[in-house]
Every structure is written in structure tokens, then in C-alpha cells.
Design a protein around this motif. Structure first.
Motif, short mmCIF file in Angstrom:
data_model
loop_
_atom_site.label_atom_id
_atom_site.label_comp_id
_atom_site.label_asym_id
_atom_site.label_seq_id
_atom_site.Cartn_x
_atom_site.Cartn_y
_atom_site.Cartn_z
N UNK A 189 9.28 -13.04 4.00
CA UNK A 189 8.35 -12.72 2.93
C UNK A 189 7.80 -11.31 3.11
N UNK A 190 7.79 -10.55 2.03
CA UNK A 190 7.28 -9.19 2.10
C UNK A 190 6.20 -8.95 1.07
N UNK A 191 5.76 -7.72 1.01
CA UNK A 191 4.77 -7.29 0.02
C UNK A 191 5.37 -6.14 -0.75
N UNK A 192 5.36 -6.22 -2.06
CA UNK A 192 5.90 -5.17 -2.92
C UNK A 192 4.75 -4.52 -3.68
N UNK A 193 4.55 -3.24 -3.42
CA UNK A 193 3.53 -2.47 -4.14
C UNK A 193 4.21 -1.77 -5.30
N UNK A 194 3.88 -2.19 -6.52
CA UNK A 194 4.56 -1.71 -7.73
C UNK A 194 3.68 -0.73 -8.49
N UNK A 195 4.30 0.38 -8.89
CA UNK A 195 3.65 1.28 -9.83
C UNK A 195 2.52 2.11 -9.27
N UNK A 196 2.48 2.30 -7.96
CA UNK A 196 1.45 3.13 -7.36
C UNK A 196 1.87 4.58 -7.27
N UNK A 197 0.90 5.47 -7.13
CA UNK A 197 1.17 6.88 -6.89
C UNK A 197 1.04 7.11 -5.39
N UNK A 198 2.16 7.30 -4.73
CA UNK A 198 2.20 7.37 -3.27
C UNK A 198 1.96 8.81 -2.82
N UNK A 199 1.05 8.96 -1.86
CA UNK A 199 0.63 10.27 -1.39
C UNK A 199 1.03 10.44 0.08
N UNK A 200 1.57 11.59 0.41
CA UNK A 200 1.76 12.01 1.80
C UNK A 200 1.07 13.36 1.97
#
Length: 427
Positions: free
Chosen positions: A1-12
Motif C-alpha cells: 500500500x502506498x500514498x499517491x499525491x495527485x495534482x500538487x505543485x512540487x518544490x525543490x
């Protein structure tokens, strides 16, 4: 089982990168990144709808025990020496083991709610040394934040206190695992004699970890070190073989350029603590000169690294020496990566899932080119909505999941009142 983060604006942070993309997390790691990832049958799917996914922040120097000193009565002070003698040391002397654990829980919870997922804590409780790091570790473990803990070895309470401190910092460094790791700690060098310095050198060699030490917070550090031990703090550290890429040097505000230039090629981490420096009235540390291994710590104030970054950038700008604030924050993640032997800060496959979900709706475009301006003038701990550490949600919808904040606050107030009373009795 995992976690899917959908539609986020990913920052580095460095190199700066801003992208609308999905992340999939399994266990403690990010395992996939892409524009339209598909959920596995058992995945928890989190629809982010344009919220920021930000890497967890790091305080490279923290004094968690100071969490119970906020707002305490204090005398009028005329000098740094009086600050040390009448406030810091009396406060540390009033700590017991229960207070150490409560302070770690309260300080760790506050850090987590501010988006800080890793703390490098330098601890001192001279009347309650044995077991103090374990109690601090329990406090942090209860909250779910990462910690790299060390005991500040000193000769302030004689040979017995020195040996107790060495034993405490070494024994914890050898047994710490998981989200908790150890360093060898030292108090300011004007309280560390020849035998203590030799003990620290042996401790670093035997454990394989680095030294965490305040350096040149005030000119008094060099003055007393030379008077008592015949040499400057920098010379003593270098001659003792205590400066390496694993070393964490804190404050570094009052060094002549030749000494600073001596430290930079060693690869040691230099930790800037602007809010603490201003509160202690010790003058401005020339952060622009700290080199490519410079980062930020909160010291005895709250571990709000957004506030620390903003203070650092504004103060450097005011001094005419503006720093690269994204590099300073990213270097905290690099330091944590080194301490844990894991990749942190890079929101990519294989990296540890220490991250924040931030409900930040900017009034202007957010791009890699202007990310620093948003960090300095827009983003703040008030935007932190959820926090994941090691792939586990620790704060969700602004609610801590491992502890009851009301209970933590009540216990902290009780412990603080007891500490303040003991300080009053010692006058």
C-alpha cells in the motif's frame, strides 16, 4: 500500500524547481514521480488541487530544552557574560530529566507544526546528565520528528561533569537508530579544557560521528579561551583534529578572516542563527562569508525555519551582504542526508518522504526563478497544512496525529513553572 499525491505543485530548493507533478510514496521513500501517475489498488490517494508539496525543513542547531524558558523572568543584563552566568547556566542547572523530555516533546511538536522535520539538538543539563539524551529522544519520538542529538561536554562542573557528558554523548551516538541519531557535542570552547578537548577528539574517532559545537558567538569565547588555555577556539579545534566535513560549527559570528578562511576548506558546516544572535545582542555574523556549506539553525527560539530564513535574508540584506536563502535551506537537508545516510530534500525517486503540504495561494506567479522571493516574502509556517516524516503522516489538516497538543502544552507549563521556581531558589 502506498500514498499517491495527485495534482500538487512540487518544490525543490537547489537547484530551484517548481513543477505540477504527482508523487507516489511507498514505505519511507518516494518511488515514482510523473505528470499523471495511476494509483495502485490499495493506494491512499490525496488530491492536492494545486497545493505546494515542499521538502521538510531542517534546523541545524537547536536547543530543545529552551522550549520551557520562553517568557521566564530574567534580570537586567549588561553583557554576554551576564547572559551566560545569570540566565543560560542557571536555567540548564534547573533542568531535571522529566523536564528534558517534556521540553523535547513541546519543542519537537512546535517544529513539526512549522514544517521542520529534522532537528540537530545540542543539549545541556549538568545536574541531570545520565539518560538526558534518551529522554530527549523519547520526547521527539513521541511527536514523530527526526532528531540528531548531542550532549554539550564542558568542564564547567569539574572532571566528574566532564566525564558524565562525554559518556552521555558517546553512548547515545553509538546506540541511536531510525529517526534518531547522535553526534558528539561540546559547550563553548572557553568552558572546555585540555582534558575535555582530548576526550572529544577520542569520542569523535571512536563513534565516527562529527562534533557539534558553538563557536565565536561572542568575542568572549576567544578572550577566555586564550586566557585559560593559551590558544584561540579555532586553533584548538584544528589542532585537536576536530574540524572535518562532519563538524557542525554554530554562530561563527566573531572570527577574523584568517581564522574563517582556515575553516572553510575543511568542509565543516557553518550554522547561521540570526534570530538568536539578535535576541542575545551579540552582533551580526557575516553569513555571506560562510561558504558553500552554510545553513540555518534556530538555537533556543522556535524551530520555525521559514521565519529563520526570512530573518537571515533580511538581516543580510540590511548588512549589504545578501545571502542565497534557498541554498541555506537546502544545505540543512544536505546535512541531514549526511547524518542519516539517506537522500533528503530531493523530491524524486529514491528520496526519503519528509515533506510538507502547504496551502499557499500566491498572488503572483510561482516559478523556479522567483521561488526565493516567495520564501522570503510569502511562504510561512501558517501555510503548513500537513507534514509527512519517513513516509508517515505526522500532521494532517493542521492536526498532530501522535500527540494531543493541549496535553503537551499543559505538561510543558507545569515543567516550566518548576524550572523557574528552582532558578529562583538558586539566587
Amino acid at each position: 500500500m502506498g500514498t499517491l499525491l495527485k495534482g500538487g505543485i512540487v518544490v525543490e530548493l537547489e537547484p530551484a524547481h517548481v513543477e505540477r507533478v504527482d508523487l507516489r510514496i511507498e514505505g519511507e521513500r518516494i518511488v515514482a514521480r510523473g505528470p499523471d501517475l495511476q494509483a495502485a489498488p490499495d493506494d491512499e490517494v490525496v488530491a492536492l488541487s494545486g497545493k505546494l508539496v515542499f521538502p521538510g525543513l531542517v534546523s541545524a542547531h537547536q536547543r530543545l530544552s529552551a522550549s520551557l524558558g520562553r517568557g521566564m523572568p530574567r534580570p537586567k543584563l549588561e553583557s554576554y557574560q551576564e547572559l551566560v552566568d545569570k540566565v543560560r547556566w542557571r536555567y540548564e542547572d534547573a533542568l531535571d530529566l522529566d523536564a528534558v523530555q517534556v521540553a523535547a516533546t513541546a519543542g519537537g511538536l512546535e517544529a513539526l507544526q512549522c514544517g521542520t522535520t529534522t532537528l540537530f539538538d545540542l543539549h545541556s543539563s549538568p545536574r541531570a546528565v545520565q539518560g538526558s539524551l534518551l529522554r530527549a529522544a523519547r520526547g521527539l519520538h513521541e511527536v514523530g520528528v527526526r532528531g540528531v542529538l548531542s550532549y554539550a561536554v564542558s568542564d564547567r562542573r569539574g572532571a566528574l561533569g566532564r566525564e558524565e557528558g562525554l559518556d552521555e554523548t558517546v553512548s547515545f551516538a553509538r546506540k541511536a537508530r531510525g529517526r534518531l541519531r547522535g553526534q558528539v557535542g561540546a559547550a563553548p570552547l572557553f568552558t572546555v579544557g585540555k582534558e575535555a578537548l582530548e576526550g572529544l577528539t577520542e569520542a569523535v574517532k571512536s563513534t565516527g560521528v562529527g562534533l557539534h559545537v558553538p563557536l565565536a558567538e561572542d568575542p568572549l569565547d576567544e578572550k577566555l579561551s586564550v586566557e585559560r588555555y593559551g590558544s584561540s577556539p579555532v586553533s584548538r579545534l584544528v589542532e585537536g583534529g576536530l574540524v572535518s566535513p562532519q563538524t557542525v560549527l554554530v554562530h561563527v559570528g566573531h572570527l577574523a578572516w584568517p581564522e574563517l578562511a582556515q575553516l572553510l576548506p575543511t568542509g565543516a558546516w557553518l550554522v547561521h542563527t540570526p534570530r538568536s544572535n539578535m535576541e542575545s545582542e551579540v552582533g551580526y555574523a557575516p553569513a555571506l562569508k560562510f561558504g558553500h556549506r552554510a545553513t540555518l539553525g534556530a538555537d533556543g527560539v522556535s524551530a520555525d525555519m521559514f521565519a529563520e530564513a526570512q530573518a537571515a535574508w533580511l538581516r543580510s540584506r540590511d548588512a549589504g551582504q545578501p545571502i542565497d536563502v534557498l541554498r541555506y535551506l537546502a544545505n540543512g537537508q544536505r546535512l541531514a542526508s549526511q547524518a542519516f545516510g539517506l537522500q533528503m530534500g530531493a523530491m524524486r525517486e529514491g528520496a526519503v518522504a519528509d515533506l510538507l503540504v502547504m496551502d499557499y495561494l500566491p498572488a503572483t506567479p510561482l516559478t523556479a526563478e522567483n521561488l526565493a522571493w516567495h520564501v522570503v516574502f510569502g511562504l510561512g509556517s501558517r501555510h503548513v497544512e500537513s507534514v509527512m516524516v519517513d513516509g508517515v503522516w505526522r500532521v494532517w489538516a493542521r492536526r498532530p496525529l501522535s500527540v494531543n497538543p493541549s496535553v503537551v502544552a499543559e505538561q510543558a507549563r507545569e515543567a516550566a513553572a518548576a524550572i523557574w521556581a528552582r532558578m529562583g531558589e538558586s539566587r
